[in-house]
Enzyme design. Structure first.
Site, PDB file in Angstrom:
ATOM      1  N   LYS A  35       0.857  -1.175   0.000  1.00 29.55           N
ATOM      2  CA  LYS A  35       0.000   0.000   0.000  1.00 29.55           C
ATOM      3  C   LYS A  35       0.893   1.224   0.000  1.00 29.55           C
ATOM      4  O   LYS A  35       2.010   1.193   0.510  1.00 29.55           O
ATOM      5  CB  LYS A  35      -0.892   0.017   1.245  1.00 29.55           C
ATOM      6  CG  LYS A  35      -1.883  -1.130   1.298  1.00 29.55           C
ATOM      7  CD  LYS A  35      -2.801  -0.967   2.486  1.00 29.55           C
ATOM      8  CE  LYS A  35      -3.794  -2.097   2.572  1.00 29.55           C
ATOM      9  NZ  LYS A  35      -4.807  -2.083   1.551  1.00 29.55           N
ATOM     10  N   PRO A  93       9.537  -4.085  -1.492  1.00 24.79           N
ATOM     11  CA  PRO A  93      10.846  -3.661  -0.986  1.00 24.79           C
ATOM     12  C   PRO A  93      10.782  -3.235   0.488  1.00 24.79           C
ATOM     13  O   PRO A  93       9.819  -2.601   0.923  1.00 24.79           O
ATOM     14  CB  PRO A  93      11.215  -2.463  -1.871  1.00 24.79           C
ATOM     15  CG  PRO A  93      10.277  -2.494  -3.018  1.00 24.79           C
ATOM     16  CD  PRO A  93       9.064  -3.258  -2.595  1.00 24.79           C
ATOM     17  N   ALA A  98      10.553   0.854   2.261  1.00 22.66           N
ATOM     18  CA  ALA A  98      10.167   1.705   1.138  1.00 22.66           C
ATOM     19  C   ALA A  98       8.878   2.472   1.411  1.00 22.66           C
ATOM     20  O   ALA A  98       8.377   3.163   0.537  1.00 22.66           O
ATOM     21  CB  ALA A  98      10.013   0.857  -0.121  1.00 22.66           C
ATOM     22  N   LEU A 130       5.950   1.114   1.871  1.00 21.21           N
ATOM     23  CA  LEU A 130       4.860   0.448   1.172  1.00 21.21           C
ATOM     24  C   LEU A 130       4.113  -0.545   2.061  1.00 21.21           C
ATOM     25  O   LEU A 130       3.320  -1.341   1.572  1.00 21.21           O
ATOM     26  CB  LEU A 130       5.396  -0.262  -0.078  1.00 21.21           C
ATOM     27  CG  LEU A 130       6.066   0.650  -1.110  1.00 21.21           C
ATOM     28  CD1 LEU A 130       6.643  -0.174  -2.255  1.00 21.21           C
ATOM     29  CD2 LEU A 130       5.087   1.693  -1.627  1.00 21.21           C
ATOM     30  N   ALA A 131       4.348  -0.480   3.356  1.00 22.64           N
ATOM     31  CA  ALA A 131       3.649  -1.295   4.361  1.00 22.64           C
ATOM     32  C   ALA A 131       3.877  -2.794   4.161  1.00 22.64           C
ATOM     33  O   ALA A 131       3.004  -3.593   4.479  1.00 22.64           O
ATOM     34  CB  ALA A 131       2.155  -0.961   4.404  1.00 22.64           C
ATOM     35  N   GLY A 132       5.051  -3.180   3.676  1.00 23.14           N
ATOM     36  CA  GLY A 132       5.336  -4.593   3.435  1.00 23.14           C
ATOM     37  C   GLY A 132       5.268  -5.447   4.690  1.00 23.14           C
ATOM     38  O   GLY A 132       4.595  -6.477   4.710  1.00 23.14           O
ATOM     39  N   SER A 164       3.862  -4.670   7.542  1.00 19.61           N
ATOM     40  CA  SER A 164       2.501  -4.578   8.081  1.00 19.61           C
ATOM     41  C   SER A 164       1.541  -5.457   7.308  1.00 19.61           C
ATOM     42  O   SER A 164       0.685  -6.128   7.887  1.00 19.61           O
ATOM     43  CB  SER A 164       2.016  -3.128   8.053  1.00 19.61           C
ATOM     44  OG  SER A 164       2.801  -2.329   8.900  1.00 19.61           O
ATOM     45  N   ASP A 224       0.332   0.492  11.062  1.00 26.80           N
ATOM     46  CA  ASP A 224      -0.142   0.251   9.694  1.00 26.80           C
ATOM     47  C   ASP A 224      -0.903  -1.060   9.539  1.00 26.80           C
ATOM     48  O   ASP A 224      -1.577  -1.255   8.534  1.00 26.80           O
ATOM     49  CB  ASP A 224       1.043   0.205   8.718  1.00 26.80           C
ATOM     50  CG  ASP A 224       1.502   1.566   8.270  1.00 26.80           C
ATOM     51  OD1 ASP A 224       0.849   2.568   8.610  1.00 26.80           O
ATOM     52  OD2 ASP A 224       2.525   1.630   7.573  1.00 26.80           O
TER      53      ASP A 224
END
Length: 152
Positions: A8, A93, A96, A98-100, A102, A135
């Site tokens: 996201k 990534p 970054a 991008l909430a990876g 989370s 997040d």
């Protein structure tokens, strides 16, 4: 079970307040991306989780925290959660924004709720997710929509 955790992007972010646990309460506008991590999760019959990743994974990570929060919740119900083998194939990534991490935690929370038959509703899942990270609750709807494949 194979699950997907969608990235996201924050379109807007406002720090509302600092919580007693040191985390911050956030008001966010996020948009889902098609980029996603793949998570394979299987009960392993052991007492502990084996979490692996094709990228470096810190010892204390969001998935480890999510499992601890779920075990605490199950304990409140008089239940126990056994160990899981969890493998994360990273496409989002790291660091970054991008909430990876989370998204990974949210996907695991939803999957274990389903696998263990905990019966936790969306509101309770959001509460548990917020204990993992700010997040995580915002990643739950995306994780729900993308979690479709199950071998069980």
């Amino acid at each position: 079970m194979k699950i997907y955790a969608n990235a996201k992007v924050n379109l807007a972010l406002d720090v509302v307040r600092r919580r007693a646990d040191g985390y911050h309460e956030l008001d966010m506008v996020m948009a889902p991306l098609s980029l996603k991590d793949t998570i394979d999760i299987t009960p392993n019959g052991a007492d502990t989780d084996r979490i692996t990743c094709d990228a470096p994974l810190p010892e204390t990570n969001t998935v480890t925290k999510a499992m601890a929060v779920l075990r605490e919740e199950a304990s409140c119900q008089g239940r126990t959660i056994g160990g899981y083998d969890i493998h994360i194939t990273k496409r989002i990534p790291e660091q970054a924004g991008l909430a990876g991490g989370s998204a990974d935690a949210a996907a695991v929370i939803k999957a274990v709720n389903r696998l263990e038959g905990l019966g936790l509703g969306e509101e309770r899942l959001y509460e548990l997710g917020s204990r993992v990270g700010a997040d995580v609750p915002s990643a739950l709807p995306g994780a729900q929509a993308a979690s479709a494949e199950s071998g069980n």
